[in-house]
Design an enzyme around this catalytic site. Structure first.
Site, PDB file in Angstrom:
ATOM      1  N   TRP A  37     -29.791  23.502 -23.416  1.00 46.89           N
ATOM      2  CA  TRP A  37     -29.027  22.355 -22.913  1.00 46.89           C
ATOM      3  C   TRP A  37     -28.109  21.766 -23.993  1.00 46.89           C
ATOM      4  CZ3 TRP A  37     -34.391  22.692 -22.912  1.00 46.89           C
ATOM      5  CH2 TRP A  37     -35.028  22.077 -23.972  1.00 46.89           C
ATOM      6  N   ARG A  38     -28.080  22.381 -25.161  1.00 47.78           N
ATOM      7  CA  ARG A  38     -27.267  21.825 -26.248  1.00 47.78           C
ATOM      8  C   ARG A  38     -25.897  22.498 -26.326  1.00 47.78           C
ATOM      9  NH1 ARG A  38     -31.066  20.592 -31.505  1.00 47.78           N
ATOM     10  NH2 ARG A  38     -31.934  18.649 -30.691  1.00 47.78           N
ATOM     11  N   GLU A  54     -33.805  15.942 -20.399  1.00 48.81           N
ATOM     12  CA  GLU A  54     -34.534  14.747 -20.815  1.00 48.81           C
ATOM     13  C   GLU A  54     -35.725  14.471 -19.912  1.00 48.81           C
ATOM     14  OE1 GLU A  54     -34.230  13.537 -23.554  1.00 48.81           O
ATOM     15  OE2 GLU A  54     -32.215  14.041 -24.198  1.00 48.81           O
ATOM     16  N   GLN A  59     -42.766  13.446 -22.639  1.00 49.59           N
ATOM     17  CA  GLN A  59     -44.156  13.785 -22.961  1.00 49.59           C
ATOM     18  C   GLN A  59     -44.408  15.284 -22.918  1.00 49.59           C
ATOM     19  OE1 GLN A  59     -46.869  11.121 -23.593  1.00 49.59           O
ATOM     20  NE2 GLN A  59     -44.830  10.663 -24.346  1.00 49.59           N
ATOM     21  N   THR A  60     -43.400  16.060 -23.267  1.00 55.53           N
ATOM     22  CA  THR A  60     -43.504  17.519 -23.181  1.00 55.53           C
ATOM     23  C   THR A  60     -42.841  18.127 -24.416  1.00 55.53           C
ATOM     24  OG1 THR A  60     -43.382  17.363 -20.770  1.00 55.53           O
ATOM     25  CG2 THR A  60     -42.981  19.516 -21.743  1.00 55.53           C
ATOM     26  N   GLY A  98     -46.558  19.535 -15.336  1.00 55.36           N
ATOM     27  CA  GLY A  98     -47.326  18.296 -15.383  1.00 55.36           C
ATOM     28  C   GLY A  98     -46.532  17.045 -15.051  1.00 55.36           C
ATOM     29  N   TYR A  99     -47.221  15.927 -15.009  1.00 53.55           N
ATOM     30  CA  TYR A  99     -46.619  14.635 -14.642  1.00 53.55           C
ATOM     31  C   TYR A  99     -45.678  14.804 -13.459  1.00 53.55           C
ATOM     32  CZ  TYR A  99     -48.509  12.351 -18.775  1.00 53.55           C
ATOM     33  OH  TYR A  99     -49.342  11.818 -19.712  1.00 53.55           O
ATOM     34  N   CYS A 219     -37.003  17.311 -46.726  1.00 53.50           N
ATOM     35  CA  CYS A 219     -36.469  16.212 -45.910  1.00 53.50           C
ATOM     36  C   CYS A 219     -35.143  15.686 -46.459  1.00 53.50           C
ATOM     37  CB  CYS A 219     -37.477  15.072 -45.840  1.00 53.50           C
ATOM     38  SG  CYS A 219     -36.915  13.733 -44.783  1.00 53.50           S
TER      39      CYS A 219
END
Length: 361
Positions: A37-38, A54, A59-60, A98-99, A219
């Site tokens: 999707w990018r 999105e 939560q995935t 899920g969800y 980082c």
DNA sequence: AAGGCGGGGAT
DNA sequence: ATCCCAGCCTT
């Protein structure tokens, strides 16, 4: 905002927002994950693609969503196609992710966009937040990524990064507002690549500033991180002790007819696994004995863990219908064709076990 | 404000 | 085996 500036001054070296954002954007240019999707740096994705990704990512983990995203775009190339799809087809394709309320809201939202917005996504927060399945996070993500509008994008990853950058020592659960203020301070309505900036934080949280033992040596914002400076990056964010999940028990009936079919049911449109296809059985209770209303010799066991309880089920083969008490829609179906049903994972496990047992006898 | 709602990847 | 994730909705 007052809390933020206090916190910054207390540390004697105000965080240079420009430098922070530049470091993130530079890092993102060469470290962004390639995802279906990018689009390239500086380009804007199709809002339909962005929105769909999105919703799936709520939560995935990214890896789990990729296959589903490609499948959905293939089946329904535009939001109008998705709006016109049959709800059962959508839940079937969503099965395993899920969800499941997300799938229902996905369809509702597609219909609103298709019919009331003529297929064009709104780009302001008020209208986005009114759409089903779109909350503060998703609204901000769509605004920043699909429309390049400055937004404070807050998800679990970014909360964790804010915790560490600002050495926030209170439990994560009690700190949502404070962490939002930190993120807001770094956003500051900047119009330079707000979408890329948001995604850079998400990628950093997924690959470098990970939950346990972050990889600070890799980082890009190490120099801005107060947790690293104090050497406490492994100790925050602070998590509250979690209560152990309760157990529930039940029996699944595998009722066979003479055509090699078994009985399935379409579950109620409310509660757990709403609207999904399953196998009939007893209610799931917290009493192991109570769940066995009659004495069965179970043929196999199924265990599965949900968000808020562990489930232990007994599978039993029956040659006739137990009772006609239920108002659920029952139907016969060849269990070998289970793929076509779109079963949620607990029933997928159960049917596979059943088939194994049948085959070995 | 709190609780319900899935599943799996990573360790 | 445990943790926790690109959260939202209902009560």
């Amino acid at each position: 905002m007052a809390i933020v500036s206090q916190n910054l001054k207390k540390n004697d070296n105000d965080l240079d927002v420009d430098a922070f954002r530049s470091a993130m954007l530079d890092w993102y240019k060469s470290n962004a994950r390639e995802l279906p999707w990018r689009v390239h740096f500086g380009e804007r994705p199709d809002p339909y693609h962005e929105w769909l990704s999105e919703i799936m990512l709520q939560q995935t983990v990214v890896k789990a969503a990729i296959g589903y995203f490609n499948k959905f775009i293939n089946l329904w190339p535009t939001i109008h196609d998705l709006a016109d799809a049959h709800p059962d087809d959508i839940t079937k394709e969503w099965a395993g992710l899920g969800y499941y309320a997300r799938a229902r809201n996905l369809h509702k939202c597609a219909q609103i966009i298709s019919r009331e917005y003529n297929g064009v996504f709104p780009n302001n927060e008020k209208d986005l937040m009114l759409l089903p399945g779109i909350g503060p996070y998703t609204s901000a993500a769509i605004r920043s990524i699909a429309f390049q509008k400055p937004s404070v994008v807050m998800d679990g990853n970014i909360e964790r990064i804010m915790c560490r950058v600002f050495a926030h020592k209170l439990p994560l659960k009690d700190s949502k507002r404070q962490l939002y203020e930190f993120a807001s301070y770094l956003s500051q309505d900047r119009t330079d690549y707000p979408g890329e900036y948001a995604q850079s934080l998400m990628d950093l949280g997924a690959s470098v500033c990970i939950s346990s033992t972050p990889k600070c040596m890799r980082c890009p914002i190490q120099q801005f991180c107060q947790a690293y400076k104090s050497g406490i990056q492994n100790d925050i964010p602070v998590k509250k002790n979690r209560v152990p999940k309760p157990e529930r028990f039940g029996v699944l009936y595998f009722i066979e007819n003479d055509k090699g079919q078994i009985l399935f049911e379409r579950r109620s449109d409310k509660g757990l696994l709403a609207n999904m296809v399953g196998v009939p059985g007893t209610n799931w209770t917290d009493d192991a004995e109570e769940s066995l209303t009659e004495t069965f010799i179970p043929d196999f066991d199924i265990s599965h863990t949900f968000t808020h309880f562990r489930l232990k089920l007994k599978g039993v083969r029956l040659l006739e219908k137990k009772q006609n008490d239920t108002n659920k829609k029952l139907f016969w179906y060849d269990p070998n064709e289970y793929v076509k049903l779109g079963l949620p994972t607990v029933f997928l496990k159960a049917v596979k076990q059943y088939l194994k047992v049948v085959k070995t006898r």
